[in-house]
Design a protein around this motif. Structure first.
Motif, mmCIF file in Angstrom:
data_model
loop_
_atom_site.group_PDB
_atom_site.id
_atom_site.type_symbol
_atom_site.label_atom_id
_atom_site.label_comp_id
_atom_site.label_asym_id
_atom_site.label_seq_id
_atom_site.Cartn_x
_atom_site.Cartn_y
_atom_site.Cartn_z
ATOM 1 N N GLN A 36 0.826 -1.198 0.000
ATOM 2 C CA GLN A 36 0.000 0.000 0.000
ATOM 3 C C GLN A 36 0.867 1.258 0.000
ATOM 4 O OE1 GLN A 36 -3.234 0.091 -0.393
ATOM 5 N NE2 GLN A 36 -3.318 2.308 -0.286
ATOM 6 N N MET A 37 1.956 1.247 0.759
ATOM 7 C CA MET A 37 2.862 2.398 0.787
ATOM 8 C C MET A 37 3.525 2.592 -0.576
ATOM 9 S SD MET A 37 4.499 1.945 4.638
ATOM 10 C CE MET A 37 6.066 2.503 4.116
ATOM 11 N N LYS A 38 3.884 1.500 -1.240
ATOM 12 C CA LYS A 38 4.497 1.580 -2.561
ATOM 13 C C LYS A 38 3.514 2.167 -3.574
ATOM 14 C CE LYS A 38 6.878 -1.263 -5.965
ATOM 15 N NZ LYS A 38 7.298 -2.619 -6.325
ATOM 16 N N LYS A 39 2.269 1.756 -3.493
ATOM 17 C CA LYS A 39 1.238 2.277 -4.400
ATOM 18 C C LYS A 39 1.013 3.774 -4.165
ATOM 19 C CE LYS A 39 -3.498 1.476 -5.849
ATOM 20 N NZ LYS A 39 -4.727 0.725 -5.626
ATOM 21 N N GLN A 40 1.026 4.211 -2.917
ATOM 22 C CA GLN A 40 0.858 5.623 -2.606
ATOM 23 C C GLN A 40 2.014 6.446 -3.158
ATOM 24 O OE1 GLN A 40 0.452 5.656 1.652
ATOM 25 N NE2 GLN A 40 -1.776 5.421 1.574
ATOM 26 N N LYS A 41 3.236 5.934 -3.083
ATOM 27 C CA LYS A 41 4.390 6.641 -3.628
ATOM 28 C C LYS A 41 4.282 6.774 -5.145
ATOM 29 C CE LYS A 41 7.824 5.475 -0.127
ATOM 30 N NZ LYS A 41 9.074 4.736 0.146
#
Length: 121
Positions: A36-41
């Motif tokens: 999820q953090m990777k997608k937000q970045k």
């Protein structure tokens, strides 16, 4: 019924229980939190690389072309006129699905070309 609860906790928490809880936390991190953090970045990077003239799809499903980029938002030109939205309303996923990955690659390539041109000057 009370005897079942009393039998389940004989002497407190064992080290094995703590290890299992740690393994579960690590599993949740790698399976849910990190992707999820990777997608937000990726979404934030996409929104920062937008330029005037790019065709985009908003999270609401509105299709349009970027007419202006301002500090507090963007102006989208649609068939019905110009509308102002927040940058966060632009969806990388919907844009890629509608216009393909070439729209995302074109925005990135144009930014790289302009950086190369600045280096030459």
């Amino acid at each position: 019924m009370m005897t079942i609860f009393l039998q389940a906790a004989p002497g407190g928490s064992s080290p094995m229980m703590l290890i299992m809880m740690g393994v579960m936390f690590v599993g949740f991190y790698f399976l849910m939190i990190r992707p999820q953090m990777k997608k937000q970045k990726q979404e934030k990077k996409f929104q920062e690389e937008l330029k005037v003239g790019s065709r985009v799809v908003l999270t609401s499903g509105l299709h349009g072309r970027i007419a202006q980029i301002q500090e507090d938002g963007i102006v989208i030109e649609t068939l019905s006129g110009k509308l102002k939205f927040e940058k966060a309303a632009i969806s990388r996923e919907f844009t890629a699905a509608r216009f393909g990955d070439k729209a995302i690659a074109a925005a990135t390539a144009d930014k790289k070309e302009s950086a190369i041109d600045l280096d030459k000057k």
